[in-house]
Design a protein around this motif. Structure first.
Motif, PDB file in Angstrom:
ATOM      1  N   LEU A   1       0.887  -1.207  -0.071  1.00 13.63           N
ATOM      2  CA  LEU A   1      -0.020   0.133  -0.083  1.00 13.63           C
ATOM      3  C   LEU A   1       0.878   1.184  -0.024  1.00 13.63           C
ATOM      4  O   LEU A   1       0.416   2.148  -0.746  1.00 13.63           O
ATOM      5  CB  LEU A   1      -0.896   0.167   1.375  1.00 13.63           C
ATOM      6  CG  LEU A   1      -2.093  -1.095   1.137  1.00 13.63           C
ATOM      7  CD1 LEU A   1      -2.899  -0.931   2.315  1.00 13.63           C
ATOM      8  CD2 LEU A   1      -2.843  -1.048  -0.012  1.00 13.63           C
ATOM      9  N   GLU A   2       1.974   1.284   0.700  1.00 15.39           N
ATOM     10  CA  GLU A   2       2.837   2.183   0.717  1.00 15.39           C
ATOM     11  C   GLU A   2       3.546   2.675  -0.774  1.00 15.39           C
ATOM     12  O   GLU A   2       3.588   3.830  -1.134  1.00 15.39           O
ATOM     13  CB  GLU A   2       4.019   2.071   1.873  1.00 15.39           C
ATOM     14  CG  GLU A   2       5.103   3.370   1.989  1.00 15.39           C
ATOM     15  CD  GLU A   2       5.966   3.027   3.038  1.00 15.39           C
ATOM     16  OE1 GLU A   2       6.698   4.101   3.218  1.00 15.39           O
ATOM     17  OE2 GLU A   2       6.052   2.149   3.550  1.00 15.39           O
ATOM     18  N   HIS A   3       3.741   1.545  -1.362  1.00 15.81           N
ATOM     19  CA  HIS A   3       4.425   1.764  -2.836  1.00 15.81           C
ATOM     20  C   HIS A   3       3.164   2.234  -3.584  1.00 15.81           C
ATOM     21  O   HIS A   3       3.644   2.954  -4.418  1.00 15.81           O
ATOM     22  CB  HIS A   3       4.820   0.433  -3.220  1.00 15.81           C
ATOM     23  CG  HIS A   3       5.535   0.312  -4.682  1.00 15.81           C
ATOM     24  ND1 HIS A   3       6.680   0.915  -4.981  1.00 15.81           N
ATOM     25  CD2 HIS A   3       4.871  -0.232  -5.513  1.00 15.81           C
ATOM     26  CE1 HIS A   3       6.929   0.782  -6.156  1.00 15.81           C
ATOM     27  NE2 HIS A   3       5.819   0.365  -6.705  1.00 15.81           N
ATOM     28  N   GLN A   4       2.044   1.680  -3.614  1.00 20.82           N
ATOM     29  CA  GLN A   4       1.141   1.947  -4.387  1.00 20.82           C
ATOM     30  C   GLN A   4       0.646   3.703  -4.109  1.00 20.82           C
ATOM     31  O   GLN A   4       0.429   4.313  -5.229  1.00 20.82           O
ATOM     32  CB  GLN A   4      -0.393   1.004  -4.265  1.00 20.82           C
ATOM     33  CG  GLN A   4      -1.315   1.462  -5.016  1.00 20.82           C
ATOM     34  CD  GLN A   4      -1.219   1.403  -6.373  1.00 20.82           C
ATOM     35  OE1 GLN A   4      -0.416   0.594  -6.934  1.00 20.82           O
ATOM     36  NE2 GLN A   4      -2.145   2.218  -7.258  1.00 20.82           N
ATOM     37  N   ALA A   5       0.954   4.160  -3.040  1.00 27.09           N
ATOM     38  CA  ALA A   5       0.515   5.507  -2.569  1.00 27.09           C
ATOM     39  C   ALA A   5       1.246   6.339  -3.545  1.00 27.09           C
ATOM     40  O   ALA A   5       0.863   7.596  -3.686  1.00 27.09           O
ATOM     41  CB  ALA A   5       0.364   5.724  -1.268  1.00 27.09           C
ATOM     42  N   THR A   6       2.603   5.953  -3.830  1.00 29.26           N
ATOM     43  CA  THR A   6       3.487   6.914  -4.632  1.00 29.26           C
ATOM     44  C   THR A   6       3.143   6.887  -6.029  1.00 29.26           C
ATOM     45  O   THR A   6       3.821   7.592  -6.734  1.00 29.26           O
ATOM     46  CB  THR A   6       4.993   6.130  -4.321  1.00 29.26           C
ATOM     47  OG1 THR A   6       4.966   4.845  -4.821  1.00 29.26           O
ATOM     48  CG2 THR A   6       5.295   6.282  -2.753  1.00 29.26           C
ATOM     49  N   LYS A   7       2.212   5.968  -6.509  1.00 29.01           N
ATOM     50  CA  LYS A   7       1.745   6.144  -8.051  1.00 29.01           C
ATOM     51  C   LYS A   7       1.231   7.281  -8.245  1.00 29.01           C
ATOM     52  O   LYS A   7       0.338   7.693  -7.398  1.00 29.01           O
ATOM     53  CB  LYS A   7       1.157   4.763  -8.411  1.00 29.01           C
ATOM     54  CG  LYS A   7       1.900   3.502  -8.101  1.00 29.01           C
ATOM     55  CD  LYS A   7       2.425   3.226  -9.341  1.00 29.01           C
ATOM     56  CE  LYS A   7       3.029   1.693  -9.407  1.00 29.01           C
ATOM     57  NZ  LYS A   7       3.781   1.581 -10.733  1.00 29.01           N
ATOM     58  N   VAL A   8       1.704   7.881  -9.409  1.00 29.76           N
ATOM     59  CA  VAL A   8       0.890   9.191  -9.594  1.00 29.76           C
ATOM     60  C   VAL A   8       0.067   8.628 -10.955  1.00 29.76           C
ATOM     61  O   VAL A   8       0.681   8.263 -12.193  1.00 29.76           O
ATOM     62  CB  VAL A   8       1.993  10.269 -10.085  1.00 29.76           C
ATOM     63  CG1 VAL A   8       1.323  11.473 -10.597  1.00 29.76           C
ATOM     64  CG2 VAL A   8       2.764  10.559  -8.860  1.00 29.76           C
ATOM     65  N   GLY A   9      -1.057   9.220 -11.059  1.00 33.23           N
ATOM     66  CA  GLY A   9      -1.889   8.834 -12.267  1.00 33.23           C
ATOM     67  C   GLY A   9      -3.495   8.601 -11.958  1.00 33.23           C
ATOM     68  O   GLY A   9      -3.767   8.445 -10.587  1.00 33.23           O
TER      69      GLY A   9
END
Length: 388
Positions: A108-116
């Motif tokens: 979830l922490e990695h997914q939160a960094t996704k921009v789009g």
């Protein structure tokens, strides 16, 4: 038990009790139960039958063993076979819940960094395994079993995504968002997959062109002209194919960008609709109707007037209580005018005194002038003329 025997130490005879205790505390859960459970593992009512089996069934079984009904020496005993099954009854595949929770937090922490937009929240199962394998510190692709355990936990126990056999979709923070994978999601995912495949083809073509260049250079150095020409010809064909693939890639990326923008517009319009409905519901409240507002404002004016009358009555009562008579405003005006005239007269007197003082100082200065400074008189002028 022989599979977990420690050389020089022996078999961990209490391992079954440890596993049982961890299961009761929901630290360890068998993989089959974890994947088949419909309710969250945090639900206090989850797995009641299993808990009852450990809390009620175990003591009952022990009592039957003491009575000789069951067990190795009982009527239903099986000798060594029963002992072997008893030793390995705990053996199997388990899910260690604390590790799953830690892995879910990292994902979830990695997914939160996704921009789009929507496109950044949709994956195929293979893309999910590749994307989040390195996040978990394994530097490899997640196995099918690990990916399924994580997806089940994130969907059922964290409620942050939905998935099926092919598509994984992370949910947004909007509670009104559908928890289903629709045709738009699948279309966006197909475009993303096509873009990724074209990127892989482009990288492969560039690598082959570099290999052709190296081989052609080596052939030239060895004076194999025909071989060098063959490699150059192949590189030319690869370059033409690369140009076509780059054109297709540009078109697909543009299309994907437009599709994601349109999907984002849909979400924005849904937010607008929700906001409009909320505002309409608020404005439809009886307190905000025109008649109600007019009545409220009129009541407020009446209350303010009443308050003003009460305040005035309190002041008059206070004046009467301390013996203050009514004061005539006309008398106050006359007194004010008298004070103004008196102030003006005092000002004039002061000005006249200042002028008199200044005149006195000038006269005093004239008296102190030497005699030779004054101009000669007529007698003195005649005497001086006679002398000449």
């Amino acid at each position: 038990m022989d599979q977990v025997r420690v050389k020089g130490v022996g078999k961990p005879l209490a391992l079954g009790a440890v596993v049982t205790e961890l299961q009761l505390n929901k630290v360890l859960i068998t993989r089959s139960e974890f994947l088949s459970a419909q309710k969250s593992i945090y639900d206090p009512g989850w797995l009641p039958a299993r808990i009852a089996a450990f809390v009620v069934g175990k003591p009952l079984w022990w009592a039957l063993e003491q009575m000789g009904v069951v067990g190795e020496e009982g009527f239903f005993g099986g000798g060594s076979t029963s002992r072997s099954q008893k030793d390995t009854v705990w053996w199997g595949d388990y899910v260690f819940v604390p590790l799953v929770e830690k892995a879910a937090d990292a994902i979830l922490e990695h997914q939160a960094t996704k921009v789009g937009g929507v496109g950044g929240r949709i994956y195929t199962t293979d893309m999910f395994r590749h994307e989040f394998g390195s996040v978990l510190g394994v530097d490899v692709v997640l196995s099918d079993v690990d990916a399924m355990v994580l997806l089940k936990f994130l969907e059922r126990d964290r409620s942050v995504l939905v998935f099926d056999k092919e598509v994984v979709k992370f949910l947004s923070d909007d509670p009104s968002e559908s928890r289903e994978i629709n045709a738009i999601d699948r279309g966006i995912l197909e475009l993303r997959s096509a873009v990724q495949n074209l990127h892989a083809q482009v990288d492969g073509l560039q690598h082959k062109m570099e290999e052709c260049t190296k081989k052609a250079t080596a052939a030239v150095q060895q004076k194999h002209k025909s071989v060098a020409m063959s490699h150059l010809r192949l590189r030319k064909e690869l370059q033409d194919l690369l140009s076509k693939r780059l054109g297709s890639l540009d078109n697909l990326e543009t299309t994907l960008l437009r599709v994601e923008a349109s999907a984002g517009d849909i979400e924005i319009m849904k937010n607008y609709e929700s906001s409009t409905a909320t505002l309409r519901a608020i404005l439809a409240h009886p307190s905000l109707q025109k008649d109600s507002i007019d009545a409220t404002m009129e009541a407020l004016a009446v209350v303010n007037a009443d308050a003003k009358e009460v305040d005035q009555a309190v002041r008059v009562g206070a004046d009467l209580a301390v013996g203050v008579d009514d004061i005539d405003d006309g008398e106050l005006e006359e007194e004010l005018k008298a004070l103004v005239l008196e102030s003006e007269e005092e000002k004039k007197v002061h000005e006249e005194l200042d002028k008199a003082k200044e005149l006195s100082e000038r006269l005093e200065a004239v008296r102190n002038v030497p005699s030779d400074v004054f101009p000669p008189t007529g007698e003195a002028i005649r005497s001086k003329v006679a002398q000449t």
